[in-house]
Write a protein that holds these residues in place. Structure first.
Motif, PDB file in Angstrom:
ATOM      1  N   LYS A  78     107.189  75.950  77.931  1.00  0.00           N
ATOM      2  CA  LYS A  78     107.980  74.812  77.152  1.00  0.00           C
ATOM      3  C   LYS A  78     109.540  74.610  77.781  1.00  0.00           C
ATOM      4  CE  LYS A  78     104.336  74.402  75.485  1.00  0.00           C
ATOM      5  NZ  LYS A  78     103.648  73.558  76.171  1.00  0.00           N
ATOM      6  N   THR A  79     109.822  75.071  78.743  1.00  0.00           N
ATOM      7  CA  THR A  79     110.996  75.193  79.465  1.00  0.00           C
ATOM      8  C   THR A  79     111.042  73.952  80.358  1.00  0.00           C
ATOM      9  OG1 THR A  79     110.680  76.940  80.845  1.00  0.00           O
ATOM     10  CG2 THR A  79     111.837  77.333  78.901  1.00  0.00           C
ATOM     11  N   GLY A  80     109.926  73.279  80.816  1.00  0.00           N
ATOM     12  CA  GLY A  80     109.967  72.162  81.806  1.00  0.00           C
ATOM     13  C   GLY A  80     109.149  72.599  82.998  1.00  0.00           C
ATOM     14  N   THR A  81     108.111  72.973  82.847  1.00  0.00           N
ATOM     15  CA  THR A  81     106.846  73.711  83.792  1.00  0.00           C
ATOM     16  C   THR A  81     106.325  72.426  84.427  1.00  0.00           C
ATOM     17  OG1 THR A  81     106.781  75.541  82.186  1.00  0.00           O
ATOM     18  CG2 THR A  81     105.199  75.636  84.267  1.00  0.00           C
ATOM     19  N   THR A  82     105.848  71.704  83.398  1.00  0.00           N
ATOM     20  CA  THR A  82     104.914  70.443  84.020  1.00  0.00           C
ATOM     21  C   THR A  82     105.971  69.610  84.887  1.00  0.00           C
ATOM     22  OG1 THR A  82     103.813  70.587  81.913  1.00  0.00           O
ATOM     23  CG2 THR A  82     103.378  68.747  83.166  1.00  0.00           C
ATOM     24  N   TRP A  83     107.154  69.688  84.362  1.00  0.00           N
ATOM     25  CA  TRP A  83     108.171  68.573  85.057  1.00  0.00           C
ATOM     26  C   TRP A  83     108.315  69.109  86.553  1.00  0.00           C
ATOM     27  CZ3 TRP A  83     113.728  67.788  83.226  1.00  0.00           C
ATOM     28  CH2 TRP A  83     114.170  66.673  83.906  1.00  0.00           C
ATOM     29  N   HIS A 120      99.037  70.897  85.999  1.00  0.00           N
ATOM     30  CA  HIS A 120      98.843  71.946  86.101  1.00  0.00           C
ATOM     31  C   HIS A 120      97.381  72.370  86.831  1.00  0.00           C
ATOM     32  CE1 HIS A 120     101.603  73.772  83.082  1.00  0.00           C
ATOM     33  NE2 HIS A 120     101.200  72.744  82.221  1.00  0.00           N
ATOM     34  N   ARG A 130     115.427  76.862  79.571  1.00  0.00           N
ATOM     35  CA  ARG A 130     115.858  75.545  78.762  1.00  0.00           C
ATOM     36  C   ARG A 130     116.634  76.348  77.446  1.00  0.00           C
ATOM     37  NH1 ARG A 130     111.580  71.267  75.988  1.00  0.00           N
ATOM     38  NH2 ARG A 130     113.244  69.540  75.531  1.00  0.00           N
ATOM     39  N   SER A 172     110.131  73.098  70.843  1.00  0.00           N
ATOM     40  CA  SER A 172     109.103  72.512  71.779  1.00  0.00           C
ATOM     41  C   SER A 172     107.787  73.373  71.692  1.00  0.00           C
ATOM     42  CB  SER A 172     109.482  72.312  73.334  1.00  0.00           C
ATOM     43  OG  SER A 172     108.274  71.812  74.131  1.00  0.00           O
ATOM     44  N   TYR A 184     116.860  73.041  82.506  1.00  0.00           N
ATOM     45  CA  TYR A 184     116.389  71.718  82.214  1.00  0.00           C
ATOM     46  C   TYR A 184     117.344  70.778  82.081  1.00  0.00           C
ATOM     47  CZ  TYR A 184     113.253  68.713  79.224  1.00  0.00           C
ATOM     48  OH  TYR A 184     112.391  67.701  78.620  1.00  0.00           O
ATOM     49  N   CYS A 242     107.874  61.375  88.787  1.00  0.00           N
ATOM     50  CA  CYS A 242     107.507  62.647  87.807  1.00  0.00           C
ATOM     51  C   CYS A 242     108.136  62.592  86.430  1.00  0.00           C
ATOM     52  CB  CYS A 242     107.988  63.790  88.759  1.00  0.00           C
ATOM     53  SG  CYS A 242     107.416  63.947  90.301  1.00  0.00           S
ATOM     54  N   LEU A 285     101.360  67.910  76.404  1.00  0.00           N
ATOM     55  CA  LEU A 285     102.395  68.553  77.250  1.00  0.00           C
ATOM     56  C   LEU A 285     103.688  67.618  77.330  1.00  0.00           C
ATOM     57  CD1 LEU A 285     100.167  69.639  80.448  1.00  0.00           C
ATOM     58  CD2 LEU A 285     101.890  71.265  78.908  1.00  0.00           C
ATOM     59  N   ARG A 344     106.260  65.169  75.079  1.00  0.00           N
ATOM     60  CA  ARG A 344     106.534  64.659  73.798  1.00  0.00           C
ATOM     61  C   ARG A 344     107.723  64.072  73.949  1.00  0.00           C
ATOM     62  NH1 ARG A 344     109.256  67.068  69.266  1.00  0.00           N
ATOM     63  NH2 ARG A 344     110.271  68.577  70.717  1.00  0.00           N
ATOM     64  N   LYS A 345     109.014  64.561  73.595  1.00  0.00           N
ATOM     65  CA  LYS A 345     110.143  63.881  73.802  1.00  0.00           C
ATOM     66  C   LYS A 345     111.245  64.147  74.910  1.00  0.00           C
ATOM     67  CE  LYS A 345     111.577  63.964  68.850  1.00  0.00           C
ATOM     68  NZ  LYS A 345     112.472  64.330  67.854  1.00  0.00           N
ATOM     69  N   GLY A 346     111.050  65.359  75.198  1.00  0.00           N
ATOM     70  CA  GLY A 346     111.799  65.862  76.548  1.00  0.00           C
ATOM     71  C   GLY A 346     113.315  65.699  76.153  1.00  0.00           C
TER      72      GLY A 346
HETATM   73  P1  PAP Z   1     104.067  74.377  79.506  1.00  0.00           P
HETATM   74  O1  PAP Z   1     105.012  75.546  79.676  1.00  0.00           O
HETATM   75  O2  PAP Z   1     103.221  74.490  78.428  1.00  0.00           O
HETATM   76  O3  PAP Z   1     103.515  73.780  80.885  1.00  0.00           O
HETATM   77  P2  PAP Z   1     106.442  72.667  79.633  1.00  0.00           P
HETATM   78  O4  PAP Z   1     105.818  71.639  80.570  1.00  0.00           O
HETATM   79  O5  PAP Z   1     107.262  73.826  80.107  1.00  0.00           O
HETATM   80  O6  PAP Z   1     104.923  73.289  78.898  1.00  0.00           O
HETATM   81  O7  PAP Z   1     107.211  72.085  78.635  1.00  0.00           O
HETATM   82  C1  PAP Z   1     106.969  70.952  77.706  1.00  0.00           C
HETATM   83  C2  PAP Z   1     108.195  70.294  77.361  1.00  0.00           C
HETATM   84  O8  PAP Z   1     108.825  69.716  78.597  1.00  0.00           O
HETATM   85  C3  PAP Z   1     108.094  69.150  76.388  1.00  0.00           C
HETATM   86  O9  PAP Z   1     109.139  69.359  75.618  1.00  0.00           O
HETATM   87  P3  PAP Z   1     109.445  68.479  74.251  1.00  0.00           P
HETATM   88  O10 PAP Z   1     108.443  69.354  73.264  1.00  0.00           O
HETATM   89  O11 PAP Z   1     110.847  69.179  73.895  1.00  0.00           O
HETATM   90  O12 PAP Z   1     109.396  67.326  74.332  1.00  0.00           O
HETATM   91  C4  PAP Z   1     107.854  67.909  77.188  1.00  0.00           C
HETATM   92  O13 PAP Z   1     107.979  66.686  76.480  1.00  0.00           O
HETATM   93  C5  PAP Z   1     108.821  68.129  78.201  1.00  0.00           C
HETATM   94  N1  PAP Z   1     108.417  67.413  79.558  1.00  0.00           N
HETATM   95  C6  PAP Z   1     107.177  67.244  79.970  1.00  0.00           C
HETATM   96  N2  PAP Z   1     107.066  66.493  81.344  1.00  0.00           N
HETATM   97  C7  PAP Z   1     108.331  66.326  81.382  1.00  0.00           C
HETATM   98  C8  PAP Z   1     108.967  65.440  82.195  1.00  0.00           C
HETATM   99  N3  PAP Z   1     108.423  64.760  83.282  1.00  0.00           N
HETATM  100  N4  PAP Z   1     110.585  65.305  82.205  1.00  0.00           N
HETATM  101  C9  PAP Z   1     111.072  66.013  81.113  1.00  0.00           C
HETATM  102  N5  PAP Z   1     110.638  66.774  80.140  1.00  0.00           N
HETATM  103  C10 PAP Z   1     109.129  66.710  80.469  1.00  0.00           C
END
Ligand code: PAP
Length: 311
Positions: free
Chosen positions: A63-68, A96, A152, A160, A223, A262, A287, A289-291
């Motif tokens: 939840k620290t920005g992995t997907t990004w 992923h 993050r 998150s 992040y 991205c 994955l 949400r608001k970011g």
């Molecule tokens: P994971 O470890 O399960 O893969 P991860 O991707 O690290 O999760 O974190 C998800 C958070 O990144 C979400 O934050 P939020 O709950 O505060 O909204 C998600 O919205 C945010 N996120 C996913 N993709 C992006 C992106 N492309 N840019 C910025 N934030 C993103």
């Protein structure tokens, strides 16, 4: 293999346990609150993985920005192969599935059937992990493989994670989302380090220390910094990974194109991310949400945060 299965079962029975939001089971292994289902894969990762000097590993707490970061790194490194962003693999695969996690898909053959053959991957191999620095296999630490770490703000990380797990049925977390007693209870656990792959502080500090002592080994990113100045961060990532942008590429605007492809808005709208799942059991849609930086202020009271500061 059956022997290992038995050993892991025995070990699992002997270790302290907790449940994260709902009933997501955690187990305390090597001072790390590991999701129980990742125990066997983590042991296999620690004992079997042989790093190549060319490997690039993305490390983070959940939840620290992995997907990004996975999306950015994959796009940066493969930009010559996938130069037409309208047909980019991110449109058909969740990040992923493009950058595999050691402790989930790579060493977990029960996961989602996308286990890659490590020997057949062409360099640079891109991997990801939530395992802390000092628990990584020796070969990662002693090779010239490089690690990109993202951290993050802990409060946003907690919120998150809270949303993620309280939105899913699987671990019966659904319905908790606005339950303040449950937020407080889990915030207390988070402060005690009981959080998937926690404690938070040990995780961040381990990678941070290494990035200071050995900046060629670990690139430490935040992040919030990425949100504020994505261009500078994408350039930094590309240089660190050994794929710097040429002047010509910069002039053509490729960095902006990568950032756009991205972005949260772009990934969220992709059909592949509206349905389907990853690691065999989490839904892609959860994955994104608001970011938002500072979203914690909408959920945590000043008194709760004070207790966090005092810890
Ligand atoms: P994971 O470890 O399960 O893969 P991860 O991707 O690290 O999760 O974190 C998800 C958070 O990144 C979400 O934050 P939020 O709950 O505060 O909204 C998600 O919205 C945010 N996120 C996913 N993709 C992006 C992106 N492309 N840019 C910025 N934030 C993103």
């Amino acid at each position: 293999m059956e022997e290992l299965e038995d050993k892991v079962k025995q070990l699992g029975n002997s270790l302290p346990k907790e449940s994260w939001v709902g009933a997501f089971p955690l187990i305390l292994y090597q001072e790390l609150w590991l999701p129980s289902r990742a125990l066997k894969a983590t042991i296999l990762f620690q004992t079997q993985f042989e790093a190549y000097d060319t490997d690039i590993i993305l490390a983070s707490l959940p939840k620290t920005g992995t997907t990004w970061l996975k999306s950015l790194l994959y796009t940066i490194v493969n930009r010559n192969i996938y130069s037409d962003f309208t047909k980019h693999p991110l449109h058909t695969e969740n990040a992923h599935k493009l950058v595999h996690h050691f402790e989930y898909t790579i060493y977990d053959n029960n996961s989602d059937g996308t286990q890659p053959n490590l020997a057949k991957l062409s360099p640079p191999r891109l991997f990801a992990t939530h395992i802390p620095y000092l628990s990584l296999p020796k070969s990662i630490r002693s090779s010239k493989s490089r690690i990109i770490y993202v951290c993050r703000n802990p409060l946003d990380t907690f919120i998150s994670s809270w949303h993620f797990y309280s939105q899913i049925d699987l671990y019966k977390g659904k319905g908790y989302e606005l339950d303040h007693n449950m937020i407080e209870k889990h915030f207390g656990m988070f402060c005690e380090g009981k959080f998937p792959f926690g404690p938070y502080d040990d995780h961040v500090l381990g990678f941070w220390k290494e990035s200071v002592q050995n900046p060629n080994k670990v690139l430490f990113l935040e992040y919030e910094g990425l949100k504020e100045d994505p261009k500078a961060h994408v350039k930094k990532m590309a240089e660190f990974a050994g794929y710097p942008f040429s002047e010509e590429e910069e002039n053509k605007g490729i960095i902006d194109d990568i950032i756009k492809l991205c972005s949260l808005e772009s990934l969220k709208e992709m059909e592949v991310n509206k349905k389907g799942n990853y690691f065999g059991y989490f839904e892609n849609k959860n994955l994104f949400r608001k970011g938002q930086v500072g979203d914690w202020t909408n959920y945590l009271s000043p008194s709760l945060v004070k207790s966090f500061d005092q810890n």
